[in-house]
Design a protein around this motif. Structure first.
Motif, PDB file in Angstrom:
ATOM      1  N   PHE A 153      50.464  67.409  60.553  1.00 33.61           N
ATOM      2  CA  PHE A 153      51.489  67.795  61.519  1.00 33.61           C
ATOM      3  C   PHE A 153      52.824  67.161  61.154  1.00 33.61           C
ATOM      4  CE2 PHE A 153      53.300  66.813  65.889  1.00 33.61           C
ATOM      5  CZ  PHE A 153      53.799  68.097  66.085  1.00 33.61           C
ATOM      6  N   ASP A 154      53.866  67.966  61.182  1.00 38.40           N
ATOM      7  CA  ASP A 154      55.224  67.486  60.930  1.00 38.40           C
ATOM      8  C   ASP A 154      55.377  66.915  59.517  1.00 38.40           C
ATOM      9  OD1 ASP A 154      57.730  67.457  62.028  1.00 38.40           O
ATOM     10  OD2 ASP A 154      57.583  65.437  62.857  1.00 38.40           O
ATOM     11  N   GLY A 155      54.540  67.399  58.586  1.00 35.82           N
ATOM     12  CA  GLY A 155      54.672  67.015  57.187  1.00 35.82           C
ATOM     13  C   GLY A 155      54.043  65.691  56.815  1.00 35.82           C
ATOM     14  N   TYR A 156      53.427  65.011  57.771  1.00 35.39           N
ATOM     15  CA  TYR A 156      52.800  63.717  57.474  1.00 35.39           C
ATOM     16  C   TYR A 156      51.618  63.931  56.523  1.00 35.39           C
ATOM     17  CZ  TYR A 156      50.844  59.079  58.371  1.00 35.39           C
ATOM     18  OH  TYR A 156      50.371  57.795  58.243  1.00 35.39           O
ATOM     19  N   VAL A 157      51.503  63.105  55.503  1.00 32.59           N
ATOM     20  CA  VAL A 157      50.436  63.273  54.514  1.00 32.59           C
ATOM     21  C   VAL A 157      49.143  62.645  55.046  1.00 32.59           C
ATOM     22  CG1 VAL A 157      49.662  62.752  52.176  1.00 32.59           C
ATOM     23  CG2 VAL A 157      52.060  63.333  52.608  1.00 32.59           C
ATOM     24  N   LEU A 158      48.094  63.459  55.120  1.00 29.86           N
ATOM     25  CA  LEU A 158      46.801  63.025  55.633  1.00 29.86           C
ATOM     26  C   LEU A 158      45.766  62.991  54.519  1.00 29.86           C
ATOM     27  CD1 LEU A 158      46.652  65.132  58.920  1.00 29.86           C
ATOM     28  CD2 LEU A 158      47.126  62.688  58.732  1.00 29.86           C
ATOM     29  N   ALA A 159      44.761  62.146  54.711  1.00 26.66           N
ATOM     30  CA  ALA A 159      43.662  62.039  53.751  1.00 26.66           C
ATOM     31  C   ALA A 159      42.469  62.861  54.233  1.00 26.66           C
ATOM     32  CB  ALA A 159      43.251  60.576  53.579  1.00 26.66           C
ATOM     33  N   ALA A 160      41.748  63.415  53.288  1.00 27.57           N
ATOM     34  CA  ALA A 160      40.507  64.135  53.566  1.00 27.57           C
ATOM     35  C   ALA A 160      39.536  63.869  52.429  1.00 27.57           C
ATOM     36  CB  ALA A 160      40.764  65.634  53.699  1.00 27.57           C
ATOM     37  N   SER A 161      38.263  64.026  52.704  1.00 32.29           N
ATOM     38  CA  SER A 161      37.242  63.940  51.670  1.00 32.29           C
ATOM     39  C   SER A 161      36.439  65.233  51.674  1.00 32.29           C
ATOM     40  CB  SER A 161      36.324  62.739  51.900  1.00 32.29           C
ATOM     41  OG  SER A 161      37.023  61.531  51.698  1.00 32.29           O
ATOM     42  N   VAL A 162      36.237  65.784  50.492  1.00 32.87           N
ATOM     43  CA  VAL A 162      35.442  66.995  50.317  1.00 32.87           C
ATOM     44  C   VAL A 162      34.104  66.554  49.733  1.00 32.87           C
ATOM     45  CG1 VAL A 162      35.327  69.266  49.238  1.00 32.87           C
ATOM     46  CG2 VAL A 162      37.553  68.306  49.895  1.00 32.87           C
ATOM     47  N   ILE A 163      33.029  66.796  50.494  1.00 32.29           N
ATOM     48  CA  ILE A 163      31.688  66.356  50.101  1.00 32.29           C
ATOM     49  C   ILE A 163      30.888  67.596  49.732  1.00 32.29           C
ATOM     50  CG2 ILE A 163      29.694  64.993  50.794  1.00 32.29           C
ATOM     51  CD1 ILE A 163      31.486  63.825  53.044  1.00 32.29           C
ATOM     52  N   ARG A 164      30.537  67.691  48.456  1.00 29.59           N
ATOM     53  CA  ARG A 164      29.900  68.905  47.933  1.00 29.59           C
ATOM     54  C   ARG A 164      28.469  68.615  47.476  1.00 29.59           C
ATOM     55  NH1 ARG A 164      34.951  68.770  45.309  1.00 29.59           N
ATOM     56  NH2 ARG A 164      36.385  70.443  45.928  1.00 29.59           N
ATOM     57  N   PRO A 165      27.642  69.668  47.420  1.00 37.91           N
ATOM     58  CA  PRO A 165      26.336  69.520  46.768  1.00 37.91           C
ATOM     59  C   PRO A 165      26.531  69.219  45.282  1.00 37.91           C
ATOM     60  CG  PRO A 165      26.495  71.594  47.998  1.00 37.91           C
ATOM     61  CD  PRO A 165      27.871  71.025  47.937  1.00 37.91           C
ATOM     62  N   VAL A 166      25.573  68.575  44.687  1.00 38.00           N
ATOM     63  CA  VAL A 166      25.673  68.240  43.271  1.00 38.00           C
ATOM     64  C   VAL A 166      25.820  69.500  42.427  1.00 38.00           C
ATOM     65  CG1 VAL A 166      24.395  67.251  41.323  1.00 38.00           C
ATOM     66  CG2 VAL A 166      24.469  66.048  43.501  1.00 38.00           C
ATOM     67  N   ALA A 167      25.168  70.589  42.825  1.00 37.15           N
ATOM     68  CA  ALA A 167      25.254  71.845  42.065  1.00 37.15           C
ATOM     69  C   ALA A 167      26.678  72.371  42.011  1.00 37.15           C
ATOM     70  CB  ALA A 167      24.330  72.886  42.667  1.00 37.15           C
ATOM     71  N   GLY A 168      27.481  72.114  43.056  1.00 41.35           N
ATOM     72  CA  GLY A 168      28.898  72.461  43.044  1.00 41.35           C
ATOM     73  C   GLY A 168      29.198  73.938  43.118  1.00 41.35           C
ATOM     74  N   LEU A 169      28.265  74.765  43.619  1.00 38.16           N
ATOM     75  CA  LEU A 169      28.495  76.204  43.704  1.00 38.16           C
ATOM     76  C   LEU A 169      29.382  76.524  44.909  1.00 38.16           C
ATOM     77  CD1 LEU A 169      24.855  77.432  42.997  1.00 38.16           C
ATOM     78  CD2 LEU A 169      26.760  77.255  41.374  1.00 38.16           C
ATOM     79  N   ARG A 170      30.146  77.627  44.781  1.00 34.02           N
ATOM     80  CA  ARG A 170      30.968  78.066  45.913  1.00 34.02           C
ATOM     81  C   ARG A 170      30.057  78.456  47.070  1.00 34.02           C
ATOM     82  NH1 ARG A 170      36.174  79.807  46.317  1.00 34.02           N
ATOM     83  NH2 ARG A 170      36.374  79.699  44.052  1.00 34.02           N
ATOM     84  N   GLY A 171      30.299  77.904  48.234  1.00 39.13           N
ATOM     85  CA  GLY A 171      29.430  78.187  49.366  1.00 39.13           C
ATOM     86  C   GLY A 171      30.126  77.943  50.686  1.00 39.13           C
ATOM     87  N   PRO A 172      29.360  77.940  51.772  1.00 35.84           N
ATOM     88  CA  PRO A 172      29.934  77.764  53.106  1.00 35.84           C
ATOM     89  C   PRO A 172      30.483  76.355  53.299  1.00 35.84           C
ATOM     90  CG  PRO A 172      27.554  77.698  53.218  1.00 35.84           C
ATOM     91  CD  PRO A 172      27.897  78.092  51.813  1.00 35.84           C
ATOM     92  N   ALA A 173      31.314  76.213  54.315  1.00 36.42           N
ATOM     93  CA  ALA A 173      31.965  74.922  54.557  1.00 36.42           C
ATOM     94  C   ALA A 173      31.956  74.573  56.037  1.00 36.42           C
ATOM     95  CB  ALA A 173      33.397  74.941  54.042  1.00 36.42           C
ATOM     96  N   VAL A 174      31.910  73.277  56.305  1.00 40.71           N
ATOM     97  CA  VAL A 174      32.071  72.736  57.650  1.00 40.71           C
ATOM     98  C   VAL A 174      33.264  71.797  57.621  1.00 40.71           C
ATOM     99  CG1 VAL A 174      31.060  71.314  59.464  1.00 40.71           C
ATOM    100  CG2 VAL A 174      29.614  72.897  58.178  1.00 40.71           C
ATOM    101  N   LEU A 175      34.244  72.071  58.478  1.00 44.73           N
ATOM    102  CA  LEU A 175      35.379  71.176  58.651  1.00 44.73           C
ATOM    103  C   LEU A 175      35.042  70.247  59.802  1.00 44.73           C
ATOM    104  CD1 LEU A 175      38.269  70.220  58.122  1.00 44.73           C
ATOM    105  CD2 LEU A 175      39.068  72.088  59.595  1.00 44.73           C
ATOM    106  N   LEU A 176      34.918  68.956  59.497  1.00 45.47           N
ATOM    107  CA  LEU A 176      34.358  67.984  60.427  1.00 45.47           C
ATOM    108  C   LEU A 176      35.428  67.024  60.940  1.00 45.47           C
ATOM    109  CD1 LEU A 176      31.619  66.864  61.573  1.00 45.47           C
ATOM    110  CD2 LEU A 176      31.606  65.325  59.600  1.00 45.47           C
TER     111      LEU A 176
END
Length: 322
Positions: free
Chosen positions: A67-90
């Protein structure tokens, strides 16, 4: 002192009651403003290597404009296989005042391993230093970022769910409302675990728990006052701050809502489910007998917590199926 007559009506599952003796030293039942600093240390997630252990996941730390350009941190946790798949934003729990993007994330790590889901977890800013609309707008900015960057992140944007527990559940519900109102990213569902939805504190279950369990009436008042200041319980609170204030729940994504009988959020969670049903939205509602707030986070080994985790995961599997 807690009201003994009210305590007598609180029926916490015996196995869970035994767990409360340990939990109280880490997460006291009553949180007042002077305890916010303590809770930020006590409820912080453990070191990354301890948290992940030998789980078969890969983690990428990224930043994005909030919001308002503030830089936020996020972590993307993927399966080891790394295939394109569904996502949950938590969105994490913590009463809007504490917690971090890895707080209470054990169950979500299981989704990555067992369902092949990618979980994106966000470090939104906290009240009281950052009152409404900052936490909500940070979370909505995360939704827009995930949807618009899905190719680069390796996600299937057609299969995206917003999720959260407690305060995070309220933020997930608010993000779903805003996505509808603002013409934002389409969502496959909203997963709301014992969500924090209503600043007014007017339900029977809100009044029933003082000094009992996890997150009592006073804790709730502390959290809402931190987020809303003097506007709390007033006529002009936005549904993006308190989704129970929403008067139009039509055209929202399907929801999973669960809550315990022995917690303050019982009645507002059930009320929100009823409102969604009345608006024609599909809802799977579970009210767990004898469960206190966030028992699946604090006592995941117990019988009820295990049932909660399995039932939630089953809904997520069905909802994200291609």
């Amino acid at each position: 002192m807690p009201d003994e007559s009210i305590q007598g009506r609180v029926e916490i599952d015996p196995e869970l009651r035994a767990a409360l003796a340990v939990i109280g030293g880490v997460f006291p039942p009553t949180i007042t403003p002077d305890l916010i600093g303590f809770m930020r240390a006590s409820y912080a997630s453990p070191p990354r290597e301890e948290l992940l252990g030998d789980r078969r996941v890969q983690v990428e730390d990224l930043t994005f404009p909030g919001f308002d350009g503030y830089v936020l941190a996020a972590s993307v946790i993927r399966p080891v296989a790394g295939l394109r798949g569904p996502a949950v934003l938590l969105f994490h729990s913590g009463g809007m005042m504490f917690g971090d993007r890895f707080s209470g994330i054990d169950t979500a790590l299981g989704w990555v391993e067992r369902l092949g889901v990618t979980v994106v977890t966000v470090e939104y800013r906290l009240a009281p230093e950052h009152p409404h609309p900052v936490p909500f707008e940070d979370c909505y900015a995360a939704l827009e970022w995930v949807a618009h960057s899905s190719r680069e992140l390796g996600l299937d944007s057609r299969r995206l769910v917003v999720a959260g527990a407690s305060a995070g559940g309220g933020l997930a519900a608010a993000a779903a409302l805003a996505a509808r109102d603002r013409g934002g990213p389409p969502l496959r569902g909203q997963l709301l675990d014992y969500p924090m939805l209503d600043d007014r504190g007017r339900t029977a279950s809100t009044r029933a728990f003082d000094g009992v369990g996890v997150w009592d009436r006073v804790s709730n008042e502390t959290g809402w006052a931190a987020l809303l200041g003097e506007s709390v319980r007033g006529p002009d609170v936005s549904p993006y701050a308190a989704p129970a204030r929403a008067t139009d729940l039509r055209e929202l994504p399907p929801a999973f809502i669960d809550v315990g009988t022995a917690e303050i959020f019982r009645d507002e969670a059930v009320g929100y489910a009823r409102g969604l049903w009345a608006a024609g939205v599909d809802v799977e509602l579970h009210v767990w007998p004898g469960a206190f707030h966030a028992c699946d986070i604090f006592a995941p080994h117990t019988r009820i917590a295990r049932r909660m985790i399995v039932t939630r995961e089953d809904w997520l599997r069905r909802t994200l199926a291609d």
